[in-house]
Design an enzyme around this catalytic site. Structure first.
Site, PDB file in Angstrom:
ATOM      1  N   TRP A 115       0.816  -1.218   0.000  1.00 19.41           N
ATOM      2  CA  TRP A 115       0.000   0.000   0.000  1.00 19.41           C
ATOM      3  C   TRP A 115       0.848   1.266   0.000  1.00 19.41           C
ATOM      4  O   TRP A 115       0.484   2.259  -0.645  1.00 19.41           O
ATOM      5  CB  TRP A 115      -1.006  -0.006   1.147  1.00 19.41           C
ATOM      6  CG  TRP A 115      -2.112  -0.994   0.890  1.00 19.41           C
ATOM      7  CD1 TRP A 115      -2.357  -2.148   1.578  1.00 19.41           C
ATOM      8  CD2 TRP A 115      -3.085  -0.948  -0.170  1.00 19.41           C
ATOM      9  NE1 TRP A 115      -3.432  -2.812   1.017  1.00 19.41           N
ATOM     10  CE2 TRP A 115      -3.892  -2.098  -0.044  1.00 19.41           C
ATOM     11  CE3 TRP A 115      -3.353  -0.045  -1.209  1.00 19.41           C
ATOM     12  CZ2 TRP A 115      -4.954  -2.377  -0.921  1.00 19.41           C
ATOM     13  CZ3 TRP A 115      -4.406  -0.312  -2.086  1.00 19.41           C
ATOM     14  CH2 TRP A 115      -5.189  -1.464  -1.932  1.00 19.41           C
ATOM     15  N   ASP A 131      -1.570   6.808   6.322  1.00 16.63           N
ATOM     16  CA  ASP A 131      -2.671   5.989   5.820  1.00 16.63           C
ATOM     17  C   ASP A 131      -2.976   4.970   6.913  1.00 16.63           C
ATOM     18  O   ASP A 131      -2.227   4.033   7.128  1.00 16.63           O
ATOM     19  CB  ASP A 131      -2.249   5.283   4.518  1.00 16.63           C
ATOM     20  CG  ASP A 131      -3.313   4.300   4.020  1.00 16.63           C
ATOM     21  OD1 ASP A 131      -4.372   4.168   4.670  1.00 16.63           O
ATOM     22  OD2 ASP A 131      -3.074   3.661   2.969  1.00 16.63           O
ATOM     23  N   LYS A 155     -12.670  -1.093   6.268  1.00 22.79           N
ATOM     24  CA  LYS A 155     -11.795  -1.962   7.054  1.00 22.79           C
ATOM     25  C   LYS A 155     -12.195  -1.964   8.534  1.00 22.79           C
ATOM     26  O   LYS A 155     -12.068  -2.963   9.198  1.00 22.79           O
ATOM     27  CB  LYS A 155     -10.331  -1.524   6.924  1.00 22.79           C
ATOM     28  CG  LYS A 155      -9.832  -1.442   5.486  1.00 22.79           C
ATOM     29  CD  LYS A 155      -9.397  -2.784   4.918  1.00 22.79           C
ATOM     30  CE  LYS A 155      -9.173  -2.734   3.417  1.00 22.79           C
ATOM     31  NZ  LYS A 155      -7.963  -2.034   3.020  1.00 22.79           N
TER      32      LYS A 155
END
Ligand SMILES: *Cc1c(COP(=O)(O)O)cnc(C)c1O
Length: 368
Positions: free
Chosen positions: A109, A179, A203
């Protein structure tokens, strides 16, 4: 082995890292809300201009501020586009043209974030673990910061690779942008050390469609170039995140999840639970005499995305189908990495993790 939840209901359990299950209590409240046939006042079709939606939205923001102890001078934005849109929106909103932004590369990511940002700013990689297949987070003492960088970006939890930042650098001038998509609200966060945080909702906050951005107000107002209004932090902040129609249902569900977290005792409690769940699972992996293995190094292991594999990879499909037969879902690793992975989000209880560990022990007995 069906999982027995705290409220007495039984069901399977999803360990999917891509989308968390909802706490059963939240699920029940949604059912109650939308159960009445075709009620025009149902939150499903409530106009965002309606006073009832406004109250739900404001309450959700307030609950989030309480949970995270958001300091004065911070904006809470409810946006769309997912964390992936933020990969480009962070530099567009927080970096002036021609500046450098620092990135720590720790896995899938963060690499995606860097690649996207490089179309907008000059990206400098201050540390990377790519040469070690992302099995650890480089020590913050070794990061090579750029003087006057617009910001320093980290991916708090690498959902695909199973590593997490457990230490943050101190004394860095550039605002820290994180993030937190997969670790958001699983622990307390000392926001004073940050400039901005973003997280997609699916999430840990409920259903897909909402992205939460927290940003220090003094960083706003210097967008890079033209930014579409719904993606402009400053304009969204001025409009209480209602520049255009917000993802109303996802905001409603996130608000219920925030309330549920407050009822559980807040982020200190979630942090302790998260530690307990992941410690138990890593102990089961490490204690399996090499039958299960974990690539992430001990000081960097994720509390939330436990990535592991079987010494004999040929057993992986059997593991997944046997787990499915027991009601244990979503245990396949990220598509680019393979192996196995358990997403231990807030709605996954210690009992759920216990059921997974029992299953792993039984599987090992049968196949070792
Ligand atoms: C899932 C995930 C993303 C991508 O989220 P989207 O909402 O699909 O854009 C980004 N970063 C991290 C850390 C993730 O876990």
């Amino acid at each position: 082995m069906r999982v027995v939840h705290r409220d007495g209901t039984t069901s399977g359990c999803s360990f999917s890292a891509a989308q968390s299950r909802l706490p059963c209590a939240v699920h029940a409240r949604i059912r109650e809300e939308i159960g009445a046939a075709c009620d025009p006042r149902s939150v499903l079709t409530l106009p965002f201009t309606d006073a009832r939606f406004r109250a739900l939205r404001d309450a959700a923001e307030q609950h989030l501020r309480t949970l995270l102890e958001v300091p004065e001078g911070w904006e809470v934005l409810f946006m769309q586009g997912g964390a992936s849109a933020q990969f480009g929106l962070v530099p567009l909103n927080l970096a002036s043209p021609g500046t450098v932004a620092d990135y720590v590369q720790t896995g899938h990511w963060s690499t995606r974030a860097m690649d996207e940002a490089s179309g907008v700013v000059r990206v400098s990689v201050v540390a990377t673990s790519a040469h070690r297949q992302f099995d650890h987070v480089p020590d913050p003492m070794s990061w090579r910061h750029t003087p006057a960088a617009a910001y320093l970006h980290v991916t708090d939890n690498e959902t695909a690779d199973g590593v997490e930042h457990h230490r943050m650098p101190c004394g860095v001038d550039a605002p820290l942008v994180s993030d937190m998509t997969s670790s958001f609200l699983t622990r307390r966060v000392p926001l004073a050390a940050y400039g901005a945080i973003y997280a997609g909702a699916q999430k840990n906050l409920g259903v897909a469609g909402l992205t939460v951005v927290l940003v220090r107000r003094d960083l706003l107002g210097r967008p890079h170039a033209w930014v579409p209004a719904p993606f402009d932090y400053g304009r969204q902040a001025a409009a209480d995140s209602m520049v255009n129609t917000p993802p109303t249902f996802a905001i409603y569900v996130a608000g219920l999840v925030f309330e549920w977290l407050l009822e559980q005792g807040g982020l200190g409690v979630m942090e302790a639970l998260s530690q307990r769940k992941s410690d138990a699972l890593y102990a089961a992996i490490d204690g399996s005499e090499g039958f299960f293995r974990c690539r992430a190094q001990p000081g960097s292991r994720s509390r939330v995305s436990v990535c592991f594999d079987l010494a004999d990879a040929a057993h992986t499909p059997v593991f997944l189908s046997s787990a499915h037969a027991e009601g244990l879902e979503g245990l396949a690793g990220h598509s680019r990495i393979g192996g196995l992975r358990a997403g231990l989000y807030n709605a996954v209880s210690p009992e759920d993790v216990g059921a997974l560990i029992d299953f792993m022990r039984e599987f090992r007995r049968r196949y070792q």
